[in-house]
Every structure is written in structure tokens, then in C-alpha cells.
Scaffold this motif. Structure first.
Motif, PDB file in Angstrom:
ATOM      1  N   THR A 153       0.830  -1.210   0.000  1.00 29.13           N
ATOM      2  CA  THR A 153       0.000   0.000   0.000  1.00 29.13           C
ATOM      3  C   THR A 153       0.860   1.254   0.000  1.00 29.13           C
ATOM      4  O   THR A 153       0.537   2.225  -0.669  1.00 29.13           O
ATOM      5  CB  THR A 153      -0.958   0.031   1.207  1.00 29.13           C
ATOM      6  OG1 THR A 153      -0.196  -0.061   2.414  1.00 29.13           O
ATOM      7  CG2 THR A 153      -1.962  -1.113   1.136  1.00 29.13           C
ATOM      8  N   HIS A 154       1.974   1.228   0.776  1.00 28.21           N
ATOM      9  CA  HIS A 154       2.871   2.390   0.815  1.00 28.21           C
ATOM     10  C   HIS A 154       4.228   2.000   1.362  1.00 28.21           C
ATOM     11  O   HIS A 154       4.434   0.849   1.754  1.00 28.21           O
ATOM     12  CB  HIS A 154       2.236   3.556   1.569  1.00 28.21           C
ATOM     13  CG  HIS A 154       1.944   3.326   3.026  1.00 28.21           C
ATOM     14  ND1 HIS A 154       1.032   2.409   3.472  1.00 28.21           N
ATOM     15  CD2 HIS A 154       2.442   3.920   4.136  1.00 28.21           C
ATOM     16  CE1 HIS A 154       0.971   2.450   4.793  1.00 28.21           C
ATOM     17  NE2 HIS A 154       1.831   3.349   5.229  1.00 28.21           N
ATOM     18  N   TYR A 155       5.144   2.966   1.377  1.00 23.23           N
ATOM     19  CA  TYR A 155       6.558   2.629   1.602  1.00 23.23           C
ATOM     20  C   TYR A 155       6.955   2.419   3.053  1.00 23.23           C
ATOM     21  O   TYR A 155       8.094   2.048   3.331  1.00 23.23           O
ATOM     22  CB  TYR A 155       7.455   3.717   0.991  1.00 23.23           C
ATOM     23  CG  TYR A 155       7.581   4.979   1.819  1.00 23.23           C
ATOM     24  CD1 TYR A 155       6.688   6.041   1.651  1.00 23.23           C
ATOM     25  CD2 TYR A 155       8.592   5.119   2.768  1.00 23.23           C
ATOM     26  CE1 TYR A 155       6.797   7.188   2.417  1.00 23.23           C
ATOM     27  CE2 TYR A 155       8.702   6.273   3.535  1.00 23.23           C
ATOM     28  CZ  TYR A 155       7.803   7.306   3.361  1.00 23.23           C
ATOM     29  OH  TYR A 155       7.912   8.428   4.129  1.00 23.23           O
ATOM     30  N   HIS A 156       6.075   2.623   3.995  1.00 27.08           N
ATOM     31  CA  HIS A 156       6.474   2.481   5.403  1.00 27.08           C
ATOM     32  C   HIS A 156       6.846   1.029   5.705  1.00 27.08           C
ATOM     33  O   HIS A 156       6.209   0.106   5.201  1.00 27.08           O
ATOM     34  CB  HIS A 156       5.356   2.972   6.323  1.00 27.08           C
ATOM     35  CG  HIS A 156       5.139   4.457   6.218  1.00 27.08           C
ATOM     36  ND1 HIS A 156       3.988   5.085   6.609  1.00 27.08           N
ATOM     37  CD2 HIS A 156       5.947   5.431   5.748  1.00 27.08           C
ATOM     38  CE1 HIS A 156       4.089   6.392   6.391  1.00 27.08           C
ATOM     39  NE2 HIS A 156       5.274   6.620   5.862  1.00 27.08           N
ATOM     40  N   PRO A 157       7.886   0.844   6.544  1.00 28.57           N
ATOM     41  CA  PRO A 157       8.453  -0.492   6.715  1.00 28.57           C
ATOM     42  C   PRO A 157       7.493  -1.521   7.310  1.00 28.57           C
ATOM     43  O   PRO A 157       7.631  -2.714   7.041  1.00 28.57           O
ATOM     44  CB  PRO A 157       9.654  -0.287   7.645  1.00 28.57           C
ATOM     45  CG  PRO A 157       9.581   1.111   8.139  1.00 28.57           C
ATOM     46  CD  PRO A 157       8.671   1.874   7.233  1.00 28.57           C
ATOM     47  N   ASP A 158       6.505  -1.075   8.095  1.00 29.10           N
ATOM     48  CA  ASP A 158       5.542  -2.055   8.623  1.00 29.10           C
ATOM     49  C   ASP A 158       4.633  -2.574   7.510  1.00 29.10           C
ATOM     50  O   ASP A 158       3.977  -3.602   7.661  1.00 29.10           O
ATOM     51  CB  ASP A 158       4.716  -1.478   9.790  1.00 29.10           C
ATOM     52  CG  ASP A 158       4.136  -0.102   9.517  1.00 29.10           C
ATOM     53  OD1 ASP A 158       4.707   0.646   8.702  1.00 29.10           O
ATOM     54  OD2 ASP A 158       3.096   0.229  10.123  1.00 29.10           O
ATOM     55  N   HIS A 159       4.607  -1.892   6.378  1.00 24.94           N
ATOM     56  CA  HIS A 159       3.751  -2.305   5.256  1.00 24.94           C
ATOM     57  C   HIS A 159       4.507  -3.066   4.179  1.00 24.94           C
ATOM     58  O   HIS A 159       3.947  -3.943   3.539  1.00 24.94           O
ATOM     59  CB  HIS A 159       3.039  -1.079   4.674  1.00 24.94           C
ATOM     60  CG  HIS A 159       2.111  -0.480   5.681  1.00 24.94           C
ATOM     61  ND1 HIS A 159       0.776  -0.769   5.735  1.00 24.94           N
ATOM     62  CD2 HIS A 159       2.363   0.331   6.743  1.00 24.94           C
ATOM     63  CE1 HIS A 159       0.234  -0.152   6.774  1.00 24.94           C
ATOM     64  NE2 HIS A 159       1.180   0.521   7.401  1.00 24.94           N
ATOM     65  N   CYS A 160       5.770  -2.715   3.966  1.00 28.31           N
ATOM     66  CA  CYS A 160       6.474  -3.366   2.847  1.00 28.31           C
ATOM     67  C   CYS A 160       7.873  -3.847   3.218  1.00 28.31           C
ATOM     68  O   CYS A 160       8.671  -4.126   2.332  1.00 28.31           O
ATOM     69  CB  CYS A 160       6.540  -2.427   1.647  1.00 28.31           C
ATOM     70  SG  CYS A 160       7.620  -1.020   1.914  1.00 28.31           S
TER      71      CYS A 160
ATOM     72  N   GLY B 232      -0.611  12.421   2.209  1.00 26.45           N
ATOM     73  CA  GLY B 232      -0.408  13.093   3.485  1.00 26.45           C
ATOM     74  C   GLY B 232       0.281  12.215   4.517  1.00 26.45           C
ATOM     75  O   GLY B 232       1.245  12.627   5.139  1.00 26.45           O
ATOM     76  N   HIS B 233      -0.189  10.994   4.690  1.00 23.88           N
ATOM     77  CA  HIS B 233       0.519  10.029   5.542  1.00 23.88           C
ATOM     78  C   HIS B 233       1.677   9.438   4.754  1.00 23.88           C
ATOM     79  O   HIS B 233       2.769   9.250   5.274  1.00 23.88           O
ATOM     80  CB  HIS B 233      -0.442   8.937   6.002  1.00 23.88           C
ATOM     81  CG  HIS B 233       0.244   7.817   6.737  1.00 23.88           C
ATOM     82  ND1 HIS B 233       0.723   7.949   8.017  1.00 23.88           N
ATOM     83  CD2 HIS B 233       0.551   6.561   6.350  1.00 23.88           C
ATOM     84  CE1 HIS B 233       1.292   6.808   8.399  1.00 23.88           C
ATOM     85  NE2 HIS B 233       1.207   5.949   7.397  1.00 23.88           N
ATOM     86  N   ALA B 234       1.420   9.139   3.520  1.00 25.59           N
ATOM     87  CA  ALA B 234       2.433   8.698   2.556  1.00 25.59           C
ATOM     88  C   ALA B 234       2.081   9.402   1.251  1.00 25.59           C
ATOM     89  O   ALA B 234       0.943   9.832   1.067  1.00 25.59           O
ATOM     90  CB  ALA B 234       2.396   7.190   2.407  1.00 25.59           C
TER      91      ALA B 234
ATOM     92  N   ALA C  72      -5.769   0.949   4.098  1.00 21.93           N
ATOM     93  CA  ALA C  72      -4.349   1.117   4.454  1.00 21.93           C
ATOM     94  C   ALA C  72      -4.247   1.986   5.705  1.00 21.93           C
ATOM     95  O   ALA C  72      -5.001   1.787   6.658  1.00 21.93           O
ATOM     96  CB  ALA C  72      -3.564   1.667   3.273  1.00 21.93           C
ATOM     97  N   ASP C  73      -3.362   2.998   5.694  1.00 24.69           N
ATOM     98  CA  ASP C  73      -3.215   3.869   6.871  1.00 24.69           C
ATOM     99  C   ASP C  73      -3.948   5.192   6.703  1.00 24.69           C
ATOM    100  O   ASP C  73      -3.851   6.060   7.568  1.00 24.69           O
ATOM    101  CB  ASP C  73      -1.735   4.190   7.126  1.00 24.69           C
ATOM    102  CG  ASP C  73      -1.016   3.077   7.852  1.00 24.69           C
ATOM    103  OD1 ASP C  73      -1.669   2.081   8.218  1.00 24.69           O
ATOM    104  OD2 ASP C  73       0.208   3.203   8.052  1.00 24.69           O
ATOM    105  N   GLN C  74      -4.667   5.378   5.584  1.00 19.17           N
ATOM    106  CA  GLN C  74      -5.288   6.680   5.346  1.00 19.17           C
ATOM    107  C   GLN C  74      -6.362   6.985   6.384  1.00 19.17           C
ATOM    108  O   GLN C  74      -6.458   8.105   6.871  1.00 19.17           O
ATOM    109  CB  GLN C  74      -5.893   6.724   3.936  1.00 19.17           C
ATOM    110  CG  GLN C  74      -6.392   8.091   3.509  1.00 19.17           C
ATOM    111  CD  GLN C  74      -5.256   9.085   3.238  1.00 19.17           C
ATOM    112  OE1 GLN C  74      -4.096   8.695   3.144  1.00 19.17           O
ATOM    113  NE2 GLN C  74      -5.585  10.344   3.132  1.00 19.17           N
TER     114      GLN C  74
HETATM  115 ZN   LIG Z   1       2.100   4.024   7.302  1.00 20.62          ZN
END
Ligand SMILES: [Zn+2]
Length: 356
Positions: free
Chosen positions: A100-107, A204-206, A223-225
């Protein structure tokens, strides 16, 4: 009312609009896929943070599986995936891994899992690029950008040094995603698990986060939105210290305004819920209220580090300093754009903000 969250950190009064969200599903145990809807499984993975878990989704595509997000790149999370791949997913390949996005908990494990399963990575251009860049960046200028950002925030020397010692934390939690991927773009339709989804980009978050709305409007993979209990971190990053991610976040929230109360929302943290319109109202209220606090805190000139505690109802522990500082930057940059504060450099190199 026991299943209704008022969704504000620190137990403050809810906003005047909105009836609150309704949780739809009980929390399953960690590390065991739980079928939320036919062919759509929720897997809760542990995170070694105050935010102690991330939700990932496994979608049954008939011949194969789609995996959405991965958790951190840690030995524990790898072990969970190996068990899930051999057990519940056993016998059918993973053909697609959507980050979903680049944050490490996601990818964090996208590279590892694609290599192990042969899955193709699906991602937006900006998220893939950012993940790949951060996971590979060992340059000295990376640290220099952080240091400049910390100094401009008025961070005490000891904290600046701690953060310099820690270096590129991203690399500790995420491996590089694959060198080639399948690009996902805003508005495209993705078939998955017998449903058709429209890609809605959250910002905004990513910078270019994938969220997925079913064509029928009854299911949103958010996702985190849009999270049920906490507001997603909206932070200025050291690689773009003048940006205004809060405006991007608020602007992109409008893309969800037409979704009805009955839509089941699957967030990446917390439990699936309904009544998205109420949650959107709460998130908008949350940021307006934080902006008011920020203005009140700089009636006398103040640095970002001095303003920061007023924006949080919880004590900021060292592991959260980066998020908290980034979020403070975001609120002050936004106020600056709106002409509600002025800013100048002090002799120490730190920005001073004052309410106008
Ligand atoms: Zn995130």
C-alpha cells in the motif's frame, strides 16, 4: 455503546458531528489468518513498537493468492510468513504482492516475499521509488539532511546526536523491494478475490498510498489513510522540510466523502469498522483542534521542539520523537501556508514561530 469508539487520543470529547464508528469484527489472535469475508483473510502481525501490530490481507484469487502488505523485515515476521505460506496458503502460489505504501511495517518484507514466492510486486510509482531509495541509501548526505531538519526544529544537541547515531532507521526495518514492479495508478480497476476494486490514492501520511474501494462501495481497504482509533501520522520528512502534507491529507480525504455508512472499512491498524463518514468528520476535527493548540502555543516565539508537547496527549517516548517532530512540522508548515503564523531563523539556526 460498548462497540463504539470515540476515536480520539487521550479520551477527549468527540467532535460535534458524527455518531462514532462501529467495530464490525472481533480481534483474532496474532499470526493466524482469519476470514473476514469469504476469500478475504485478515492476518495480524506483531510490531515491536507502541503501535504493536499491523494488519495485512490475504485474498483468495482462485488459482493463486494476492497478499496486501507484509510487516517489518524481522526474523519473527519472516517466520510467521513461512508458516502461513506453508500452512493456510499452502498448495497455491502467491501471484501478486501489493504494497500500500513505503512504510516499513507495510512493505518491509516485500523484496524477501517476492523472491521467495515469485510474486510480482504491485505498487504506485512514488511508494515503490521511496521504499527502494530509503532501503538502499547509505550516503552521508542522508544523515546531513536529518541533522539540518533537527537543528531547524530546535532539538537539543543530545537528541540530534542520538538520531545521528541511529542513522537510517528505515534500513533496519525494511529490505529493498524488488528492482522491477507493476505500476498501479489512481482510478484504475483491479480485480481481486472475485471483486473489482477502484484504486483511490491517499496522500499526506504517505505520498501516493493505495487504498481500494469495491465497485459496489461496500468494502474499503483503507491502508493507513483512515484508521479507527488513532489518527494516521501526518509528518514532514527531512527530505522535504518545506512541504505541507497536512493539506495533502485533508485534500485527499475528500476522495472518500461519497462512501456510505455501511461500507466495511479494513484499516491497517485496529479493527475493521463501519460508519466511515463519522470517522472522516473526526479526523478533520482532530487536525483543526491540533492546529488551534499549535497557534495557542506560539503566542510567544517558540521552536518546533517547544511547540511539540502541546500537540500530543501522551508522553513522547524517545522512540516516537521522530513521528512527533514530523507531525509538529506538518502542523506549523500548514499554519504558515494559511498565514496564521510567521517564522524566522533564530541565531541558533532554529525556526521560531509566532502566532499572527
Ligand atoms: Zn504508514
Amino acid at each position: 455503546m460498548n462497540d463504539v469508539s470515540h476515536a480520539k487520543r487521550g479520551g477527549q470529547a468527540p467532535p460535534p458531528t458524527g455518531e462514532g464508528i462501529h467495530y464490525a469484527v472481533a480481534t483474532p489472535p496474532y499470526d493466524e489468518p482469519f476470514e473476514v469475508l469469504p476469500g478475504l483473510f485478515w492476518l495480524r502481525l506483531r510490531l515491536p513498537l507502541r503501535l504493536n501490530h499491523v494488519n495485512v490481507w490475504l485474498v483468495d484469487d482462485g488459482e493463486s493468492w494476492t497478499v496486501i502488505d507484509t510487516g517489518f523485515n524481522t526474523p519473527e515476521t519472516r517466520a510467521v510468513w513461512h508458516a502461513v505460506l506453508a500452512g493456510p496458503l499452502g498448495g497455491r502460489p502467491v501471484s501478486r504482492l501489493l504494497m500500500t505504501h513505503y512504510h516499513p511495517d507495510h512493505c518491509g518484507l516485500a523484496g524477501h516475499l517476492c523472491e521467495r514466492t515469485g510474486a510480482v510486486l504491485w505498487a504506485t510509482h512514488t511508494e515503490w521509488l521511496t521504499a527502494r531509495l530509503l532501503a538502499l541509501d547509505t550516503t552521508e548526505s542522508f544523515n546531513a539532511a536529518y541533522e539540518a531538519y533537527d537543528r531547524a526544529a530546535g532539538l537539543p544537541e543530545a537528541f540530534i546526536e542520538q538520531r545521528r547515531q541511529a542513522g537510517n532507521m528505515y534500513r533496519k526495518r525494511a529490505g529493498p523491494p524488488p528492482a522491477s514492479y507493476r505500476r498501479v495508478v489512481a482510478g484504475e480497476e483491479i480485480a481481486m478475490g472475485g471483486r473489482r476494486f477502484e484504486v483511490i490514492i491517499g496522500e499526506g501520511h504517505a505520498p501516493e498510498m493505495i487504498t481500494l474501494l469495491s465497485r459496489e462501495g461496500d468494502l474499503l481497504i483503507a491502508a493507513d489513510q483512515i484508521l479507527p482509533r488513532i489518527s494516521p501520522v501526518v509528518a514532514v520528512s527531512p527530505n522535504s522540510p518545506e512541504c505541507d502534507p497536512l493539506q495533502e491529507f485533508l485534500d485527499s480525504l475528500h476522495r472518500y466523502d461519497a462512501i456510505g455508512e455501511d461500507c466495511l472499512v479494513l484499516p491497517s491498524h485496529g479493527r475493521p469498522f463501519r460508519n466511515l463518514p463519522a470517522r472522516l468528520a473526526e479526523l478533520r476535527y482532530h487536525h483543526e483542534e491540533r492546529l488551534e493548540r499549535a497557534v495557542a502555543t506560539c503566542r510567544e516565539p517558540a521552536t518546533l521542539f517547544e511547540i511539540m508537547p502541546a500537540l500530543f496527549d501522551i508522553e513522547i517516548v524517545p522512540g516516537q520523537l521522530g513521528f512527533a517532530l514530523g507531525e509538529t512540522y506538518a502542523h506549523m508548515n500548514h499554519l504558515l501556508r494559511r498565514g496564521l503564523v510567521e517564522r524566522w531563523r533564530g541565531e541558533d539556526g532554529a525556526w521560531r514561530f509566532r502566532a499572527l
